[in-house]
Design a protein around this motif. Structure first.
Motif, PDB file in Angstrom:
ATOM      1  N   SER A 263       0.812  -1.220   0.000  1.00 18.82           N
ATOM      2  CA  SER A 263       0.000   0.000   0.000  1.00 18.82           C
ATOM      3  C   SER A 263       0.841   1.263   0.000  1.00 18.82           C
ATOM      4  CB  SER A 263      -0.930  -0.005   1.222  1.00 18.82           C
ATOM      5  OG  SER A 263      -0.168  -0.016   2.416  1.00 18.82           O
ATOM      6  N   GLY A 264       2.154   1.120   0.031  1.00 19.88           N
ATOM      7  CA  GLY A 264       3.025   2.303   0.071  1.00 19.88           C
ATOM      8  C   GLY A 264       2.894   3.090   1.361  1.00 19.88           C
ATOM      9  N   ASP A 265       2.612   2.409   2.449  1.00 18.70           N
ATOM     10  CA  ASP A 265       2.374   3.090   3.729  1.00 18.70           C
ATOM     11  C   ASP A 265       3.706   3.345   4.446  1.00 18.70           C
ATOM     12  OD1 ASP A 265       1.378   4.140   6.048  1.00 18.70           O
ATOM     13  OD2 ASP A 265       0.437   2.274   6.749  1.00 18.70           O
ATOM     14  N   ILE A 266       4.443   4.298   3.928  1.00 21.16           N
ATOM     15  CA  ILE A 266       5.763   4.590   4.497  1.00 21.16           C
ATOM     16  C   ILE A 266       5.631   5.135   5.916  1.00 21.16           C
ATOM     17  CG2 ILE A 266       7.826   6.024   4.245  1.00 21.16           C
ATOM     18  CD1 ILE A 266       7.367   5.967   1.211  1.00 21.16           C
ATOM     19  N   GLU A 267       4.710   6.050   6.103  1.00 21.63           N
ATOM     20  CA  GLU A 267       4.595   6.677   7.423  1.00 21.63           C
ATOM     21  C   GLU A 267       4.157   5.663   8.471  1.00 21.63           C
ATOM     22  OE1 GLU A 267       5.819   9.591   8.060  1.00 21.63           O
ATOM     23  OE2 GLU A 267       6.358   9.667   5.944  1.00 21.63           O
ATOM     24  N   GLY A 268       3.197   4.809   8.121  1.00 23.08           N
ATOM     25  CA  GLY A 268       2.764   3.768   9.052  1.00 23.08           C
ATOM     26  C   GLY A 268       3.893   2.816   9.393  1.00 23.08           C
ATOM     27  N   CYS A 269       4.693   2.506   8.405  1.00 26.57           N
ATOM     28  CA  CYS A 269       5.823   1.605   8.605  1.00 26.57           C
ATOM     29  C   CYS A 269       6.872   2.267   9.511  1.00 26.57           C
ATOM     30  CB  CYS A 269       6.422   1.244   7.250  1.00 26.57           C
ATOM     31  SG  CYS A 269       7.835   0.151   7.333  1.00 26.57           S
ATOM     32  N   LEU A 270       7.212   3.515   9.196  1.00 28.49           N
ATOM     33  CA  LEU A 270       8.214   4.217  10.013  1.00 28.49           C
ATOM     34  C   LEU A 270       7.747   4.389  11.459  1.00 28.49           C
ATOM     35  CD1 LEU A 270       9.524   6.970   7.574  1.00 28.49           C
ATOM     36  CD2 LEU A 270      10.891   5.161   8.655  1.00 28.49           C
ATOM     37  N   ALA A 271       6.427   4.495  11.652  1.00 32.21           N
ATOM     38  CA  ALA A 271       5.897   4.685  13.006  1.00 32.21           C
ATOM     39  C   ALA A 271       6.090   3.440  13.862  1.00 32.21           C
ATOM     40  CB  ALA A 271       4.417   5.060  12.931  1.00 32.21           C
ATOM     41  N   GLU A 272       6.179   2.280  13.227  1.00 33.37           N
ATOM     42  CA  GLU A 272       6.266   1.027  13.994  1.00 33.37           C
ATOM     43  C   GLU A 272       7.656   0.404  14.001  1.00 33.37           C
ATOM     44  OE1 GLU A 272       3.463  -2.085  14.011  1.00 33.37           O
ATOM     45  OE2 GLU A 272       1.851  -0.831  13.207  1.00 33.37           O
ATOM     46  N   VAL A 273       8.494   0.807  13.059  1.00 34.53           N
ATOM     47  CA  VAL A 273       9.777   0.122  12.882  1.00 34.53           C
ATOM     48  C   VAL A 273      10.922   0.975  13.403  1.00 34.53           C
ATOM     49  CG1 VAL A 273      11.415  -0.589  11.088  1.00 34.53           C
ATOM     50  CG2 VAL A 273       9.050  -1.308  10.948  1.00 34.53           C
ATOM     51  N   SER A 274      11.825   0.349  14.123  1.00 35.83           N
ATOM     52  CA  SER A 274      13.055   1.013  14.563  1.00 35.83           C
ATOM     53  C   SER A 274      14.190   0.006  14.476  1.00 35.83           C
ATOM     54  CB  SER A 274      12.919   1.510  16.008  1.00 35.83           C
ATOM     55  OG  SER A 274      12.844   0.396  16.890  1.00 35.83           O
ATOM     56  N   LEU A 275      15.411   0.475  14.598  1.00 35.36           N
ATOM     57  CA  LEU A 275      16.540  -0.462  14.612  1.00 35.36           C
ATOM     58  C   LEU A 275      16.370  -1.484  15.727  1.00 35.36           C
ATOM     59  CD1 LEU A 275      19.598   1.891  13.976  1.00 35.36           C
ATOM     60  CD2 LEU A 275      18.655   0.176  12.422  1.00 35.36           C
ATOM     61  N   GLU A 276      15.832  -1.042  16.877  1.00 32.71           N
ATOM     62  CA  GLU A 276      15.661  -1.962  18.004  1.00 32.71           C
ATOM     63  C   GLU A 276      14.529  -2.949  17.731  1.00 32.71           C
ATOM     64  OE1 GLU A 276      15.824   1.440  18.251  1.00 32.71           O
ATOM     65  OE2 GLU A 276      17.954   1.326  18.761  1.00 32.71           O
ATOM     66  N   SER A 277      13.413  -2.474  17.200  1.00 31.39           N
ATOM     67  CA  SER A 277      12.261  -3.365  17.006  1.00 31.39           C
ATOM     68  C   SER A 277      12.533  -4.415  15.936  1.00 31.39           C
ATOM     69  CB  SER A 277      11.016  -2.555  16.639  1.00 31.39           C
ATOM     70  OG  SER A 277      11.058  -2.123  15.289  1.00 31.39           O
ATOM     71  N   LEU A 278      13.375  -4.106  14.980  1.00 31.58           N
ATOM     72  CA  LEU A 278      13.628  -5.073  13.903  1.00 31.58           C
ATOM     73  C   LEU A 278      14.399  -6.292  14.389  1.00 31.58           C
ATOM     74  CD1 LEU A 278      14.385  -2.722  10.872  1.00 31.58           C
ATOM     75  CD2 LEU A 278      12.441  -4.262  11.149  1.00 31.58           C
ATOM     76  N   HIS A 279      14.957  -6.219  15.565  1.00 27.19           N
ATOM     77  CA  HIS A 279      15.642  -7.377  16.139  1.00 27.19           C
ATOM     78  C   HIS A 279      14.634  -8.458  16.554  1.00 27.19           C
ATOM     79  CE1 HIS A 279      19.059  -9.334  18.001  1.00 27.19           C
ATOM     80  NE2 HIS A 279      18.471  -9.371  19.168  1.00 27.19           N
ATOM     81  N   THR A 280      13.414  -8.038  16.909  1.00 31.54           N
ATOM     82  CA  THR A 280      12.439  -8.975  17.474  1.00 31.54           C
ATOM     83  C   THR A 280      11.932 -10.014  16.467  1.00 31.54           C
ATOM     84  OG1 THR A 280      11.791  -7.238  19.011  1.00 31.54           O
ATOM     85  CG2 THR A 280      10.286  -9.097  18.785  1.00 31.54           C
ATOM     86  N   PRO A 281      11.601  -9.638  15.225  1.00 33.70           N
ATOM     87  CA  PRO A 281      11.073 -10.658  14.299  1.00 33.70           C
ATOM     88  C   PRO A 281      12.109 -11.664  13.806  1.00 33.70           C
ATOM     89  CG  PRO A 281      10.502  -8.407  13.602  1.00 33.70           C
ATOM     90  CD  PRO A 281      11.548  -8.296  14.648  1.00 33.70           C
ATOM     91  N   GLY A 282      13.369 -11.458  14.129  1.00 36.23           N
ATOM     92  CA  GLY A 282      14.421 -12.360  13.653  1.00 36.23           C
ATOM     93  C   GLY A 282      15.708 -11.571  13.529  1.00 36.23           C
ATOM     94  N   ASN A 283      16.831 -12.211  13.803  1.00 30.76           N
ATOM     95  CA  ASN A 283      18.072 -11.445  13.928  1.00 30.76           C
ATOM     96  C   ASN A 283      18.627 -10.923  12.600  1.00 30.76           C
ATOM     97  OD1 ASN A 283      19.049 -13.824  12.860  1.00 30.76           O
ATOM     98  ND2 ASN A 283      20.627 -14.145  14.409  1.00 30.76           N
ATOM     99  N   ALA A 284      18.044 -11.341  11.468  1.00 33.85           N
ATOM    100  CA  ALA A 284      18.484 -10.808  10.175  1.00 33.85           C
ATOM    101  C   ALA A 284      17.408  -9.923   9.539  1.00 33.85           C
ATOM    102  CB  ALA A 284      18.862 -11.938   9.226  1.00 33.85           C
ATOM    103  N   THR A 285      16.419  -9.516  10.311  1.00 32.60           N
ATOM    104  CA  THR A 285      15.282  -8.777   9.758  1.00 32.60           C
ATOM    105  C   THR A 285      15.634  -7.341   9.392  1.00 32.60           C
ATOM    106  OG1 THR A 285      13.858 -10.200  11.089  1.00 32.60           O
ATOM    107  CG2 THR A 285      12.816  -8.284  10.143  1.00 32.60           C
ATOM    108  N   HIS A 286      16.802  -6.862   9.805  1.00 32.64           N
ATOM    109  CA  HIS A 286      17.189  -5.502   9.402  1.00 32.64           C
ATOM    110  C   HIS A 286      17.280  -5.355   7.881  1.00 32.64           C
ATOM    111  CE1 HIS A 286      18.343  -5.336  13.691  1.00 32.64           C
ATOM    112  NE2 HIS A 286      17.938  -4.091  13.572  1.00 32.64           N
ATOM    113  N   GLY A 287      17.372  -6.469   7.176  1.00 27.47           N
ATOM    114  CA  GLY A 287      17.305  -6.408   5.718  1.00 27.47           C
ATOM    115  C   GLY A 287      15.994  -5.833   5.218  1.00 27.47           C
ATOM    116  N   PHE A 288      14.989  -5.781   6.097  1.00 34.92           N
ATOM    117  CA  PHE A 288      13.724  -5.142   5.728  1.00 34.92           C
ATOM    118  C   PHE A 288      13.933  -3.673   5.347  1.00 34.92           C
ATOM    119  CE2 PHE A 288       9.774  -2.871   7.040  1.00 34.92           C
ATOM    120  CZ  PHE A 288       8.951  -3.351   6.033  1.00 34.92           C
TER     121      PHE A 288
END
Lengths: 291, 119
Positions: A221-246
């Protein structure tokens, strides 16, 4: 000025080459469905009739190392050799040579620096599976010149997610301001939830299907703002240790633009990761294409 | 502790087919040789420019000598490096994905947040 013919984002599963070329008892049960999805995805690039590919990926400690790690790097060379010994060893990937597009690379470097991105450059870059996997899936004839752009999603400290989005927006503007009549496709690959070398690796599906579901929705949906509101360098560790590739997907959302719905969205739930494929046509869907 | 040096060991071994086999067959000897001869080689510099101060601590040296991937993970080694090198050394002894799954299962007692991998 150059035309941005297509924006394409996908995962880069290094097992695709082996799965798709295997036969008989060696062919995994999911191979035919995977190939069908890839061939439909490939058609979205073919229909865009690109002349040049800007390819966003991330070196996996093949050439770039912790003694001198760039955050964002543009490859500027007439040719790029591709794939490394340990990728042949592990994934059966073939050695390749791709032509470079030095004029566009020079433009991105000059204009990118002037836009306050401290881009590193390399005149002697060997590219790895983050770029060759989308060549194998999207342009297996490997006949188009490329400009590789490497991001650091791998070796902390990493740039913030918003920086990836900003670079994506800048790449869009810089491609469209390139003094050329060429048709350019920007292709970037990253990950959804992924674990490598940890206790959650190689499960029946990606380590965090809920994150994957949300991530696919943000991208589609191109929801950049919604994505940025939920994602951080710290939060990306939770779904899997290589998820920063997101964050490379987030860069591609920046290229596509806020609120821009993808014209092609497809996924495939594979063992240990969800594959995801997106295509946007900034100047309209080519004739005969799907919507 | 030198997470960087652990990563440098894994990186330099993983990219060299001869060193992969040497580390598989003789981990103690390979770690001893590498620390003496290679640890202080500055990558992309000639030998005259080698540095002088990089060394493993006892636990790092033990983990590398014993192919202890769980300890390496807990020491903050980059998990991609450990995984790819250990797959190269040991996947051949197992069925499809059997080694990778066992590798993860040996770490199932480890919970989030994982050890910091920043060097």
């Amino acid at each position: 000025m150059a035309e941005l013919a297509a924006v394409i984002a996908s995962t880069h599963h290094p097992f695709y080459y082996r799965a798709s070329t295997s036969t008989g008892a060696d062919r995994p049960p999911f191979a035919d469905e995977w190939v069908a999805k890839i061939e439909a995805f490939r058609e979205t690039l073919t229909r865009a009739e690109p002349d040049v590919l800007v390819m966003v990926g991330s070196d996996h400690f093949h050439q770039l190392w912790l003694d001198n790690m760039p955050q964002f790097l543009v490859g500027k060379a007439p040719f790029f050799d591709a794939n490394f010994y340990n990728e042949e060893r592990e994934f059966g990937l073939p050695r390749m040579t791709l032509r470079g597009e030095e004029d566009l690379a020079a433009h991105l470097l000059r204009d990118g620096l002037d836009r306050d991105f401290d881009l590193a450059f390399s005149n002697e870059l060997r590219i790895d599976h983050s770029i060759t996997c989308p060549i194998i899936t999207l342009r297996p004839q490997a006949d188009l010149p490329i400009v590789p752009i490497y991001t650091n999603i791998f070796a902390p400290p990493l740039p913030q997610p918003k920086r990836f989005v900003q670079l994506g927006r800048a790449i869009r503007e810089m491609v469209e301001s390139w003094d050329s009549d060429k048709r350019v496709a920007v292709i970037g690959t990253g990950h959804l939830s992924l674990e490598l070398g940890g206790p959650r690796q190689f499960g029946e599906h990606g380590p965090d299907p809920e994150f994957d579901r949300k991530a696919v929705e943000w991208i589609a949906s191109g929801d950049i703002e919604g994505c940025l509101a939920e994602v951080s360098l710290e939060s990306l560790h939770t779904p899997g240790n290589a998820t920063h590739g997101f964050m490379d997907f987030m860069l591609m959302m920046g290229v596509a633009g806020e609120g821009q719905k993808a014209d092609h969205v497809d996924t495939l739930d594979l063992f240990h990761t969800m594959e995801a494929y997106f295509t946007w046509y900034p100047n309209g869907v080519p004739a005969g294409s799907e919507r | 502790m030198s997470k960087y040096l652990i990563d440098k060991f894994l990186y330099t071994v993983d990219r060299d087919p001869e060193l992969v086999e040497r580390y598989r067959e003789d981990p103690t000897g390979t770690v001893e040789w590498w620390e003496a001869e290679m640890a202080n080689t500055l990558l992309n510099c000639i030998a005259d420019e080698r540095t002088t101060w990089l060394a493993f601590d006892d636990e790092e040296r033990r983990a590398l000598r014993e192919h202890d991937h769980v300890a390496l993970f807990q020491l903050g080694a980059h998990p991609f490096l450990t995984l790819t090198l250990f797959i190269a050394m040991f996947e051949r002894d197992h069925g499809p994905l059997e080694y990778q799954k066992a590798y993860g299962k040996a770490m199932e007692h480890i919970s989030l947040p994982y050890p910091d991998i920043a060097t």
